[in-house]
Write a protein that holds these residues in place. Structure first.
Motif, short mmCIF file in Angstrom:
data_model
loop_
_atom_site.label_atom_id
_atom_site.label_comp_id
_atom_site.label_asym_id
_atom_site.label_seq_id
_atom_site.Cartn_x
_atom_site.Cartn_y
_atom_site.Cartn_z
N UNK A 168 82.67 29.04 -19.62
CA UNK A 168 83.81 29.88 -20.00
C UNK A 168 84.67 30.14 -18.77
N UNK A 169 85.94 29.76 -18.88
CA UNK A 169 86.88 29.94 -17.78
C UNK A 169 88.11 30.69 -18.29
N UNK A 170 88.51 31.74 -17.57
CA UNK A 170 89.71 32.47 -17.94
C UNK A 170 89.53 33.47 -19.06
N UNK B 218 74.71 18.74 -24.53
CA UNK B 218 75.68 19.40 -25.40
C UNK B 218 76.18 20.68 -24.73
N UNK B 219 77.50 20.79 -24.64
CA UNK B 219 78.13 21.90 -23.94
C UNK B 219 79.06 22.63 -24.90
N UNK B 220 79.04 23.96 -24.84
CA UNK B 220 79.97 24.76 -25.64
C UNK B 220 80.95 25.46 -24.71
N UNK B 221 82.23 25.20 -24.92
CA UNK B 221 83.31 25.82 -24.16
C UNK B 221 83.73 27.08 -24.89
N UNK B 222 83.31 28.23 -24.38
CA UNK B 222 83.55 29.51 -25.03
C UNK B 222 84.90 30.08 -24.60
N UNK B 223 85.80 30.24 -25.57
CA UNK B 223 87.16 30.64 -25.24
C UNK B 223 87.91 29.46 -24.65
N UNK B 224 87.91 28.37 -25.38
CA UNK B 224 88.40 27.09 -24.85
C UNK B 224 89.90 27.04 -24.62
N UNK C 209 84.00 23.47 -28.73
CA UNK C 209 84.76 24.60 -28.22
C UNK C 209 85.16 25.56 -29.31
N UNK C 210 85.37 26.80 -28.92
CA UNK C 210 85.91 27.79 -29.85
C UNK C 210 86.87 28.70 -29.12
#
Length: 229
Positions: free
Chosen positions: A150-152, A82-88, A107-108
């Motif tokens: 988190x990217x960008x 399970x992966x969470x994309x922070x600032x998706x 994601x959020x």
């Protein structure tokens, strides 16, 4: 490519490069960021594509190559983590992860407009808007995810380096926190100091980094992978 970004009392048309640079001039205040990205959401993907933005694909590949769960690497990938994309944002990282076989990606983002665009990708299991990384996000409990990415987000005018602590909070002990930092952000903030402090406090351990990796036409980025303690 011209992008129209509405402002409270006017509208201005800027090219893709300028739209990105305007975002870097923001104050880091949640309301200002939310308003800007809500207005930019529908033109964002085209603007960053015009500037050769490869960060999402690069960071997804970086995560994919890191050891996960008992040291398993790429050829033994577990697509169930399970992966969470922070600032998706609009979902570019989610798309890149889905291409690699990861199915359980949440994601959020602070911007509801960006989340609406991310929903269209169908790359996410769940998405949440209105999440500010500079404070605890109640929608995500402690020790919830195998990895956070988190990217960008760690870029000028957005979040302080201490936002890493929130990513660590909702990642399981032994899990990975993987982020990008634009070179200019790294050079002008205390990101390195925060990393050193997190390690000194035994909250996370830096297990890998890539300095000056590919990111966008204007400049490269550093990529960081931490193991949560």
């Amino acid at each position: 490519m011209k992008t129209t970004i509405a402002e409270p009392n006017s509208a201005k048309t800027v090219n893709s490069f300028d739209a990105i640079k305007e975002a870097h001039k923001l104050s880091g205040k949640a309301e200002e960021l939310k308003e800007y990205y809500d207005q930019w959401s529908m033109g964002y993907d085209q603007d960053v594509e015009n500037e050769d933005y490869c960060g999402p694909d690069y960071i997804a590949t970086y995560l994919d190559l890191l050891p996960k769960q008992d040291g398993k690497f790429l050829n033994l990938r577990n697509p169930e983590i399970e992966i969470l994309d922070a600032g998706c944002g609009t979902g570019l990282v989610g798309i890149a992860l889905r291409r690699k076989g990861y199915q359980n990606v949440d994601g959020f983002d602070l911007s509801h407009g960006m989340v609406e665009e991310a929903e269209k990708t169908e790359a996410y299991r769940n998405l949440t808007g209105g999440c500010d990384m500079t404070k605890p996000i109640v929608a995500y409990p402690d020790n919830r995810y195998d990895a956070a990415i988190s990217c960008g987000v760690f870029t000028l005018g957005h979040v302080p380096p201490t936002a890493l602590e929130e990513m660590i909070r909702f990642t399981k002990p032994g899990g990975l926190v993987v982020v990008s930092t634009r070179k200019s952000y790294y050079d002008s903030t205390d990101f390195q100091g925060v990393c050193d402090q997190l390690q000194a406090e035994n909250k996370a351990k830096l297990v890998s980094s890539i300095m000056d990796g590919p990111y966008i036409a204007e400049e490269g980025a550093h990529y960081w992978a931490f193991k949560v303690c």
